[in-house]
Scaffold this motif. Structure first.
Motif: not given
Length: 316
Positions: A241-259
């Motif tokens: 698991x991310x322990x620092x917070x540098x990774x930027x993960x997103x999820x695509x909902x309809x046409x928008x990428x949400x953090x």
């Protein structure tokens, strides 16, 4: 997708029905609005007849200068069998030819006392909200310090219980179990609750509770912009698991990428506090303050200093 009819405009914006009452149940098939200026000159080749038509001061002033035959011809061509509605602005007097054509074809002819730009703006927002791309997701949507956080995860992981704790901490519930999401702009998602379960939370062992009744009107809200997704999952010892917070993960909902962030669940972790802090940290990042980047900069600086110190060691 919800149906939009001419009578919805009549009720929503308190317009005046002038003619075409029998066509109030005509449905809109698009959110676009047309101001038929060039059509009044007689050019109807590309007339967008399936759109809502708005006539303002400019259009009606030109219309009044036409001959009697031209007025009848333009009115007849404006009012087609598929035209959903015609709205006249500024409370202006409507020519009798247009009223007769609207009654003959059953086209609702409505009048608004407001300026054309204001009417067009409000009608556009109303129609685009109803015709916006739509989806539904399993999760809980909560307003945390102004950040719309959707909590997702497998059934039974503790989403509703976490939402209840967040409400007790002063935050506001938008939707539980099912979140209806509309894309009202190219980068803007709005989440709401289905009417059937609005203000309700399902807590295993307790059943259904009404959040507004228990905690007051300030504990709920009808809709919220979706800003951040936090996925809860059972702790996996083999997963990193991310322990620092540098990774930027997103999820695509309809046409928008949400953090998006993934939070592992295990006994002893206070999920409500973690999610609350995650929302606050998300706000800071949007303001340009990142603890992870600050830590990375400190670490890089310290490593550079140690390298310099090693380089200055005199082995003689």
């Amino acid at each position: 997708m919800a149906k939009v009819q001419a009578k919805d405009l009549l009720e929503q914006f308190k317009l005046e029905l002038v003619a075409g009452e029998e066509g109030l149940e005509r449905e809109f098939i698009m959110s676009d609005i047309s101001r038929p200026g060039i059509e009044l000159t007689g050019y109807f080749r590309y007339y967008p007849k399936t759109r809502l038509q708005v006539l303002g001061k400019t259009e009606l002033s030109y219309f009044k200068d036409l001959s009697e035959e031209e007025k009848k011809d333009r009115s007849h061509k404006l009012c087609t069998r598929v035209t959903p509605c015609i709205v006249v602005t500024r409370g202006m007097d409507i020519p009798q030819e247009l009223i007769d054509a609207a009654n003959k074809r059953g086209v609702p002819l409505l009048r608004s006392p407001y300026k054309t730009t204001r009417v067009v703006s409000r009608l556009t927002n109303f129609l685009e909200a109803h015709f916006a791309p739509f989806t539904a997701m399993h999760g809980v949507l909560v307003d945390i310090h102004g950040v719309g956080v959707m909590i997702t995860g497998q059934s039974g992981v503790g989403k509703s219980e976490t939402a209840l704790e967040l409400v007790k901490r002063g935050h506001r519930l938008v939707a539980d179990d099912s979140v209806e999401i509309r894309q009202e702009d190219y980068d803007r998602l709005i989440g709401t609750s289905p009417k059937l379960i609005e203000h309700l939370l399902e807590i295993r062992g307790l059943g259904i509770i009404n959040v507004m009744t228990l905690f007051g009107a300030s504990a709920v809200r009808s809709h919220k912009k979706l800003d951040y997704v936090i996925n809860l999952e059972n702790w996996d010892e083999k997963k990193q698991y991310d322990r620092i917070g540098m990774d930027e993960e997103t999820i695509k909902i309809i046409d928008v990428d949400i953090p998006k962030a993934t939070v592992p669940v295990r006994p002893g972790r206070n999920l409500a506090v973690i999610i609350e802090v995650a929302a606050m940290n998300f706000r800071l990042k949007r303001l340009g303050v990142s603890a992870a980047e600050e830590f990375s900069a400190r670490l890089t600086k310290q490593i550079s200093q140690e390298k310099e110190n090693i380089g200055h060691i005199d082995y003689d």
